[in-house]
Enzyme design. Structure first.
Site, PDB file in Angstrom:
ATOM      1  N   ASP A  28       0.638   5.079   1.857  1.00 56.72           N
ATOM      2  CA  ASP A  28      -0.079   5.554   3.046  1.00 56.72           C
ATOM      3  C   ASP A  28      -1.163   6.588   2.723  1.00 56.72           C
ATOM      4  O   ASP A  28      -0.921   7.546   1.982  1.00 56.72           O
ATOM      5  CB  ASP A  28       0.915   6.124   4.069  1.00 56.72           C
ATOM      6  N   ARG A  34       5.839   5.844  14.034  1.00 58.41           N
ATOM      7  CA  ARG A  34       5.596   6.326  12.678  1.00 58.41           C
ATOM      8  C   ARG A  34       4.990   7.732  12.700  1.00 58.41           C
ATOM      9  O   ARG A  34       4.031   7.989  13.427  1.00 58.41           O
ATOM     10  CB  ARG A  34       4.624   5.368  11.981  1.00 58.41           C
ATOM     11  N   HIS A  57       0.837  -1.209   0.000  1.00 58.91           N
ATOM     12  CA  HIS A  57       0.000   0.000   0.000  1.00 58.91           C
ATOM     13  C   HIS A  57       0.867   1.252   0.000  1.00 58.91           C
ATOM     14  O   HIS A  57       2.071   1.206   0.259  1.00 58.91           O
ATOM     15  CB  HIS A  57      -0.918   0.016   1.228  1.00 58.91           C
ATOM     16  N   HIS A  76       4.734   0.071   0.044  1.00 60.32           N
ATOM     17  CA  HIS A  76       5.561  -0.680   0.999  1.00 60.32           C
ATOM     18  C   HIS A  76       4.739  -1.807   1.623  1.00 60.32           C
ATOM     19  O   HIS A  76       3.504  -1.827   1.517  1.00 60.32           O
ATOM     20  CB  HIS A  76       6.150   0.249   2.064  1.00 60.32           C
TER      21      HIS A  76
HETATM   22  C1  SIN Z   1       3.401   0.892   7.594  1.00 56.60           C
HETATM   23  O1  SIN Z   1       3.553   2.093   7.744  1.00 56.60           O
HETATM   24  O2  SIN Z   1       2.653   0.453   6.746  1.00 56.60           O
HETATM   25  C2  SIN Z   1       4.182  -0.056   8.465  1.00 56.60           C
HETATM   26  C3  SIN Z   1       5.528  -0.351   7.936  1.00 56.60           C
HETATM   27  C4  SIN Z   1       6.328  -1.198   8.886  1.00 56.60           C
HETATM   28  O3  SIN Z   1       5.949  -1.362  10.044  1.00 56.60           O
HETATM   29  O4  SIN Z   1       7.385  -1.686   8.463  1.00 56.60           O
END
Ligand code: SIN
Length: 290
Positions: A109, A281, A107, A266
């Protein structure tokens, strides 16, 4: 390159980690109030490499937020609760009690919002002894390697992106899907817009390059049913995540990844059932895709 230092950079050392995207950047302490000259080299490294990685940083939620604010306004996740003292920081946590992980599908973000995220800054706090890597894929290449006929057709399409009920959720709402499988707190988005229509091929506002804009949030094409859209979405997802378009990052505590959501997707790998992984994050607001 002269030795290890890429001569395009005066303040940083930038070393690519894969053929299609991703570079490790050293020579900078992200907890400091960085001068504009250093920030502009970080921006160049990000635009050239799509995702950049920094090792051995010592960040707290306030210093991570201060770094993130240098790039734009901070986005609040409509479905996931932020940290009690720092609502703009999302603690991504998976313990041995959790079956699912957050971000465990391809996806980009907040594709489902009117202005999807420009970038995401993810900091490793507690990392499993093995596993818990993240993958990224280059969506410029995904677009550029399609045939001219396919590119022409996709150029005219718009996608409908949904924050809930996306294919990897087995048709369930986010809350139903995650119930008893994840200890992170799923919240009600209230009035926040969580369904948006965007061009399927977007133009990066800084580089001017075209990128495919697909991912788990892409529900269907505008003016088409889900059944009509699905075969093409499945083909595009398979194409967009071809191994040669990707890179993979092995986290350590103190590692930080900064990625550009306008030209990448990602995927957080869920392969550490008996261990804990904790990440912080921060997501930076973006523009309306065009
Ligand atoms: C995400 O932001 O989708 C999570 C990525 C991760 O935890 O590596």
């Amino acid at each position: 390159m002269d030795g290890l230092r890429n001569s395009e950079y005066r303040h940083l050392e930038v070393n690519r980690i894969a053929g299609s995207l991703g570079a490790e950047v050293s020579g900078v302490d992200l907890s400091q109030d960085l001068p504009e000259a250093v920030l502009s080299e970080i921006r160049k490294a990000l635009l050239d490499n799509l995702v950049i990685f920094f090792r051995d940083q010592r960040l707290t939620p306030p210093t991570q937020l201060a770094f993130a604010r240098r790039w734009g306004e901070i986005h609040l996740h409509p479905y996931m609760a932020g940290m009690d003292d720092y609502p703009e920081v999302l603690e991504i946590r998976k313990t041995p009690a959790d079956k699912k992980n957050f971000g465990g599908s391809w996806h980009s973000d907040q594709a489902f919002t009117a202005k999807p995220a420009m970038g995401t800054i993810l900091y490793g706090v507690e990392i499993p002894s093995a596993g818990g890597d993240t993958l990224w894929t280059n969506q410029y290449l995904a677009y550029e390697t399609l045939s001219p006929g396919m590119r022409r057709m996709l150029d005219g399409l718009k996608g409908v992106y949904r924050g809930d009920n996306f294919s990897s959720h087995d048709g369930k709402t986010r809350r139903e899907y995650y119930a008893d499988k994840i200890s992170m707190k799923v919240i009600d988005p209230g009035d926040t817009q969580t369904i948006s229509t965007h061009p399927l091929v977007r133009t990066h506002p800084e580089t001017g390059r075209k990128a495919l804009f697909v991912g788990g949030h892409l529900h269907r094409f505008e003016d088409m049913t889900e059944a009509e859209s699905r075969p093409l979405i499945d083909f595009l997802m398979q194409h967009a995540t071809r191994p040669e378009f990707t890179c993979r990052f092995r986290w350590r505590s103190g590692s930080l990844a900064f990625w550009d959501n306008r030209c990448t997707m990602h995927f957080a790998i869920n392969d550490y059932p008996a261990e804990t992984r904790i990440m912080h994050r921060v997501t930076i607001c973006g523009d309306t895709p065009f």
